[in-house]
Write a protein that holds these residues in place. Sequence first.
Motif, mmCIF file in Angstrom:
data_model
loop_
_atom_site.group_PDB
_atom_site.id
_atom_site.type_symbol
_atom_site.label_atom_id
_atom_site.label_comp_id
_atom_site.label_asym_id
_atom_site.label_seq_id
_atom_site.Cartn_x
_atom_site.Cartn_y
_atom_site.Cartn_z
ATOM 1 N N GLU A 64 8.078 74.453 -27.381
ATOM 2 C CA GLU A 64 7.078 75.981 -28.226
ATOM 3 C C GLU A 64 6.570 75.404 -29.652
ATOM 4 N N TYR A 65 7.371 74.095 -30.162
ATOM 5 C CA TYR A 65 6.167 74.010 -30.965
ATOM 6 C C TYR A 65 4.775 72.781 -30.752
ATOM 7 N N ALA A 66 5.334 72.061 -29.242
ATOM 8 C CA ALA A 66 3.683 71.622 -28.713
ATOM 9 C C ALA A 66 2.497 72.621 -28.895
ATOM 10 N N ASP A 67 1.065 71.789 -29.483
ATOM 11 C CA ASP A 67 0.402 72.923 -29.142
ATOM 12 C C ASP A 67 -0.640 72.353 -28.775
ATOM 13 N N SER A 68 -0.433 70.938 -28.820
ATOM 14 C CA SER A 68 -1.878 70.215 -27.920
ATOM 15 C C SER A 68 -2.249 70.551 -26.999
ATOM 16 N N SER A 69 -3.846 70.053 -26.668
ATOM 17 C CA SER A 69 -4.295 70.163 -25.338
ATOM 18 C C SER A 69 -3.304 69.229 -24.664
ATOM 19 N N GLN A 70 -2.958 67.826 -24.497
ATOM 20 C CA GLN A 70 -2.652 66.992 -24.281
ATOM 21 C C GLN A 70 -1.018 66.901 -23.820
ATOM 22 N N TYR A 71 -0.452 67.948 -24.055
ATOM 23 C CA TYR A 71 1.086 68.422 -23.506
ATOM 24 C C TYR A 71 0.750 68.707 -22.169
ATOM 25 N N LEU A 72 1.647 68.324 -21.536
ATOM 26 C CA LEU A 72 1.680 68.291 -19.881
ATOM 27 C C LEU A 72 2.626 69.488 -19.447
ATOM 28 N N GLU A 73 2.214 70.932 -19.055
ATOM 29 C CA GLU A 73 3.546 71.619 -18.813
ATOM 30 C C GLU A 73 4.051 71.282 -17.992
ATOM 31 N N THR A 74 5.465 71.648 -17.552
ATOM 32 C CA THR A 74 5.815 70.391 -15.917
ATOM 33 C C THR A 74 6.626 71.651 -15.653
ATOM 34 N N LEU A 75 6.656 73.092 -15.974
ATOM 35 C CA LEU A 75 7.476 73.626 -15.720
ATOM 36 C C LEU A 75 6.407 74.081 -13.869
ATOM 37 N N PRO A 76 5.405 74.312 -13.806
ATOM 38 C CA PRO A 76 4.674 74.186 -12.675
ATOM 39 C C PRO A 76 5.283 73.415 -11.614
ATOM 40 N N LEU A 77 5.383 72.252 -11.279
ATOM 41 C CA LEU A 77 5.874 71.203 -11.042
ATOM 42 C C LEU A 77 7.682 71.298 -10.347
ATOM 43 N N LEU A 78 8.140 72.107 -10.881
ATOM 44 C CA LEU A 78 9.438 71.932 -10.899
ATOM 45 C C LEU A 78 9.673 71.825 -9.170
ATOM 46 N N ASP A 79 8.670 73.183 -8.350
ATOM 47 C CA ASP A 79 9.040 73.147 -7.280
ATOM 48 C C ASP A 79 8.438 71.439 -6.453
ATOM 49 N N GLN A 80 7.850 71.295 -6.708
ATOM 50 C CA GLN A 80 7.188 70.177 -5.909
ATOM 51 C C GLN A 80 8.098 69.361 -6.016
ATOM 52 N N TYR A 81 8.527 68.892 -7.526
ATOM 53 C CA TYR A 81 9.508 67.407 -7.853
ATOM 54 C C TYR A 81 11.041 67.707 -7.942
ATOM 55 N N THR A 82 11.836 68.254 -6.797
ATOM 56 C CA THR A 82 12.844 68.790 -6.696
ATOM 57 C C THR A 82 14.248 67.685 -7.487
ATOM 58 N N ASN A 83 13.420 66.323 -7.310
ATOM 59 C CA ASN A 83 14.354 65.104 -8.653
ATOM 60 C C ASN A 83 14.270 65.972 -9.671
#
Length: 374
Positions: free
Chosen positions: A196-215
């Motif tokens: 929640e503290y990360a505000d850099s434009s270089q921070y990757l949002e991983t949640l949208p990748l969760l279904d794609q990468y089941t591991n």
Amino acid sequence: MVKPRPQIDQIAMYSPGKPVEELKREKGLSKIVKMASNENPFGYSPLAAEAIRTEMKEIPLYPEVTSPLLAEKLANKLGVASNQVVFGNGSDEIIRLLTRTYINEADEVVMAGVTFPRYKTNVIIEGGSPVEVEMQEGGIHDLDKMAEAINEKTKMVFVCNPNNPTGTIVEKERLKAFIEKVPSHVILVMDEAYYEYADSSQYLETLPLLDQYTNMVILRTFSKVYGLAALRVGYGLMAPEMVNDLHKVKEPFNVNRLAQAAASASLDDDEFLYESIRLNKEGREFLTKQFEAMNLSYFPTQTNFIMVDVGAPAKEVYEYLLNLGVIIRPGHLMGYPTMIRVTIGEQKDNQYFIDCLEAYLKEYRKSEKGVLKR
């Protein structure tokens, strides 16, 4: 004397930031400023307080085993399915559940050389082999070397982003490329306790990748920005099959009633959440400006703490500040002998810390040997 399993001789008890109560007893001080454990100095939501008071009447009853109401509410907020969520007694319990469930003897687990120590501890307990990869300059994960370390023995990889204790993040495109490199049979754990503290434009949002990468497993917590550290509520987001596996090995009532109620209520209080983030950012800017004015370098942080190089023995600085009632974390325990980690606090505490640090550095720089006694 009964001897423990040999793995236990390879680990040590977790060493938290010095408790306020302990320092008061030792030093006889009345004013203590704790800036060591990355807690939220701005408290917790009043909605959580009210929820705890309401739930108190249910204390004689065990809580629900899988926190289903909290799971549904959190899932709706995050846009995932409720069967993709598992709760732990802090997210560190989920780390333990992951290693207990999936690590066999001689399995290798790749992690950064300076990161959250419970990864290594739990791997060792299960008989696995931690593979620690040296950090890049600036306290950043070296993802290229971590990818090279993955082999046929690798079962799991930990990436702490933002990283504890350095506060740094991995650039978005580099992390994306790394995720793609991790084989599908290797579990990739993204520890996002400070998300929640990360505000850099270089921070990757991983949640949208969760279904794609089941591991992939994403770890987050209510202990930091939500201010519920004492109640111990963390969660993991992962494939439903993995949730089922972890449910088989977790303790039945690991998240208590009051914790579930407080976490649920906290999700309704965006005002508190965003105010905590705003105040933390103000504190971050204040401290970094002070460090720059003092000619002290620091790791660029995306968290509620900063690692700063004070140019003096970290242990000495730690002891000096303790005598003044300020608790920080010395970096010599983390592989950085002249750095300290300080939690961003309320403004009055930030200023007091700076005043104390300036006093130390003034004395230290006058000292021929740099050894101070108080």
